[in-house]
Scaffold this motif. Structure first.
Motif, PDB file in Angstrom:
ATOM      1  N   ASP A 196      42.796  22.174  24.526  1.00 28.08           N
ATOM      2  CA  ASP A 196      43.588  23.278  23.994  1.00 28.08           C
ATOM      3  C   ASP A 196      44.291  23.997  25.140  1.00 28.08           C
ATOM      4  N   ARG A 255      48.161  29.561  24.111  1.00 28.26           N
ATOM      5  CA  ARG A 255      47.872  30.979  24.213  1.00 28.26           C
ATOM      6  C   ARG A 255      48.290  31.642  22.914  1.00 28.26           C
ATOM      7  N   PRO A 293      46.230  28.803  19.304  1.00 24.85           N
ATOM      8  CA  PRO A 293      44.808  29.076  19.136  1.00 24.85           C
ATOM      9  C   PRO A 293      44.335  29.086  17.686  1.00 24.85           C
ATOM     10  N   ARG A 298      41.435  26.658  16.618  1.00 21.26           N
ATOM     11  CA  ARG A 298      40.297  27.295  15.953  1.00 21.26           C
ATOM     12  C   ARG A 298      39.969  26.568  14.650  1.00 21.26           C
ATOM     13  N   ARG A 327      39.264  24.959  25.449  1.00 19.58           N
ATOM     14  CA  ARG A 327      40.496  25.642  25.852  1.00 19.58           C
ATOM     15  C   ARG A 327      40.549  25.731  27.369  1.00 19.58           C
ATOM     16  N   HIS A 368      40.974  36.702  22.193  1.00 19.96           N
ATOM     17  CA  HIS A 368      40.069  35.555  22.165  1.00 19.96           C
ATOM     18  C   HIS A 368      38.902  35.791  21.214  1.00 19.96           C
ATOM     19  N   THR A 404      40.503  34.333  18.042  1.00 15.24           N
ATOM     20  CA  THR A 404      40.956  32.939  18.007  1.00 15.24           C
ATOM     21  C   THR A 404      40.016  31.972  18.726  1.00 15.24           C
ATOM     22  N   GLY A 405      38.968  32.477  19.356  1.00 16.03           N
ATOM     23  CA  GLY A 405      38.068  31.592  20.087  1.00 16.03           C
ATOM     24  C   GLY A 405      36.907  31.064  19.271  1.00 16.03           C
ATOM     25  N   LYS A 413      35.073  27.443  19.624  1.00 14.16           N
ATOM     26  CA  LYS A 413      35.556  26.745  20.815  1.00 14.16           C
ATOM     27  C   LYS A 413      34.725  27.111  22.041  1.00 14.16           C
ATOM     28  N   SER A 421      35.739  27.770  26.359  1.00 15.67           N
ATOM     29  CA  SER A 421      36.912  28.179  27.130  1.00 15.67           C
ATOM     30  C   SER A 421      36.607  28.107  28.620  1.00 15.67           C
ATOM     31  N   TRP A 447      35.917  34.663  27.338  1.00  9.99           N
ATOM     32  CA  TRP A 447      37.039  33.806  27.724  1.00  9.99           C
ATOM     33  C   TRP A 447      36.856  33.286  29.148  1.00  9.99           C
TER      34      TRP A 447
END
Length: 481
Positions: free
Chosen positions: A235, A238, A243, A247, A258, A271, A274-275, A278, A280, A473
């Motif tokens: 990923d 941004r 994202p 996601r 990511r 984040h 949208t994280g 995931k 990162s 993040w």
């Protein structure tokens, strides 16, 4: 004037014309549209058919996920349920997210409309480097505030502000009407392009891709259908559309990693939303030593790469073009997302949802009495994100037949053109108060007690939430699970 408060509009179980349009753009089998059922009430009131865009983009994403699940299990395509209430909460997720009850900051002080000598300008300066470039383009000191910027822009023409700020690497867009955008070279090109494209990477430039056997998938196990289980996604995106797409792939079982550059700041608040699902990490691709070598190793075993930086931003790194990526990994699905389309005079420019709304005339449509307006959500970002995920899922399904690398391309301006010119408004229905609470959940996270919207992508036997909450993040190891 478009309503600015949240309300809800009744929907029915009948097929959505927007879903049919998007599914056709994705190359999907039209007979599968009968698997989709609509219900619930939504709360995205606007002059433009925002709710239709929202439900349609989510519907095709869910249908593409169900189709891939069926391909992997050998069974029937599961039924898809699109609930407008869940869709609304998801499209407002960046505004509804909370950590220990605290709301995120949406826009920085210099991200706003400004009155110029002959019109209005919208700027975006949420990131420190964008703020610095905006002020540099205007010839202002780095500590200049709202009053200084207002005075400077007020004495200039909109075209001058737009060009000067972009030349400095900042973000500023003149407000246009839909007619003015249609007459602009970039607007005309966007109108001539389809909503999205999916195509095999040119085999003449990817010799290794020719004659690939069909993609094989690991067996699906467990009680929940996770059509992306066992797949690895890099990923490189941004906020916000990219994202949202990744996601969604994480929701569906993919191992999503990511990757951000260490020198570029990112908002932990963004984040948090949208994280979900995931991991990162941070890698400097300009480092020809360890970081670049680590990225190359990750790429070799990736199934999907999602690129969300402006076109040309990664050109400094050799081997990042679609054909080059596919040569090194002949079964890769490469997804490219941009604001302005990657073509025409604005093809290499940075952009965000708020700026695209202003440039394409959406802000003029949603305004009233000489004042510019905005959509009730970052609908171009969210809608494009679900379309992007759908394109990736459909590419994976197609690879089960021919094994060839695929290139998926989308742009916020093309989604905007679909919203303005391609979708029907539909009946208004009965407006009732919208309450997102049933579509929110709470969980413990590394940042604190996290409140977030539940995923709107729903099909029989599929997941109802992410396997893990967002983390901090950039703190995960650069490795596959």
């Amino acid at each position: 004037m478009a309503q600015t408060s949240l309300g809800a509009t009744s929907s029915s179980g009948m097929p959505s014309s927007g879903t049919a349009q998007a599914w056709a753009a994705l190359g999907g089998d039209p007979t599968l549209l009968g698997r989709v059922r609509y219900e619930g009430t939504g709360g995205l009131p606007a002059e433009l058919p925002v709710m239709e865009l929202a439900r349609s983009s989510v519907a095709v994403c869910a249908l593409a996920a169900a189709e891939l699940a069926a391909r992997r299990t050998g069974g029937q395509v599961p039924s898809v349920r699109v609930d407008d209430s869940a869709v609304t909460a998801a499209f407002l997720s960046d505004r509804l997210v909370r950590v220990d009850g605290e709301a995120p900051t949406t826009f920085a002080p210099l991200s706003r409309f400004w009155r110029a000598a002959d019109g209005w300008v919208r700027t975006h300066a949420n990131y420190p480097h964008h703020r610095a470039r905006l002020l540099a383009g205007l010839g202002l000191p780095g500590d200049a505030g709202v009053e200084a910027v207002a005075a400077e822009i007020g004495g200039r023409r909109v075209a001058e502000v737009e060009e000067t700020v972009y030349a400095a690497g900042g973000l500023a867009v003149a407000a246009r009407t839909p007619q003015e955008w249609a007459a602009h070279e970039q607007g005309a090109l966007a109108a001539a392009h389809p909503l999205l494209t999916i195509a095999p990477v040119d085999a003449s430039s990817v010799r290794e891709a020719a004659g690939q056997p069909p993609r094989g998938f690991p067996d699906l196990t467990g009680d929940t259908l996770l059509p992306a289980a066992g797949l690895r996604v890099l990923d490189l995106t941004r906020v916000l559309a990219g994202p949202v797409a990744t996601r969604t792939l994480a929701l569906l079982g993919a191992d999503v990693l990511r990757i951000d550059a260490p020198q570029l700041p990112e908002s932990q608040e963004a984040h948090n939303d949208t994280g979900m699902g995931k991991r990162s990490t941070r890698l400097d691709l300009a480092d020809r030593g360890g970081d670049r070598r680590t990225f190359e190793e990750l790429l070799e075993s990736a199934d999907v790469v999602v690129l969300g930086y402006r076109p040309g931003a990664l050109d400094q790194f050799s081997g990042m073009g679609p054909a080059e990526l596919a040569v090194r990994n002949p079964r890769l699905v490469i997804a490219q997302l941009s604001a302005w389309g990657g073509y025409g005079p604005w093809g290499g420019r940075r952009g965000f949802d708020s700026l695209v709304q202003v440039a394409t005339g959406i802000a003029a449509i949603e305004g009233d009495a000489g004042q510019l307006g905005a959509l009730p959500a970052q609908a171009l970002d969210h809608g494009t994100g679900y379309l992007l995920a759908a394109g990736i899922l459909r590419s994976l399904t197609e690879q089960a037949d021919d094994g060839r690398a695929r290139l998926v391309r989308l742009a916020l301006t093309q989604t905007a053109a679909w919203l303005v010119n391609g979708l029907g408004k539909g009946p208004a229905g009965e407006t009732v108060p919208y309450d997102p609470e049933p579509w929110l959940t709470r969980t413990d996270s590394p940042m604190g007690r996290l409140r977030h919207a539940l995923p709107p992508v729903s099909f029989a036997g599929g997941p109802v939430n992410w396997a893990r909450p967002s983390g901090r993040w950039g703190t995960d190891a650069p490795e596959w699970r």
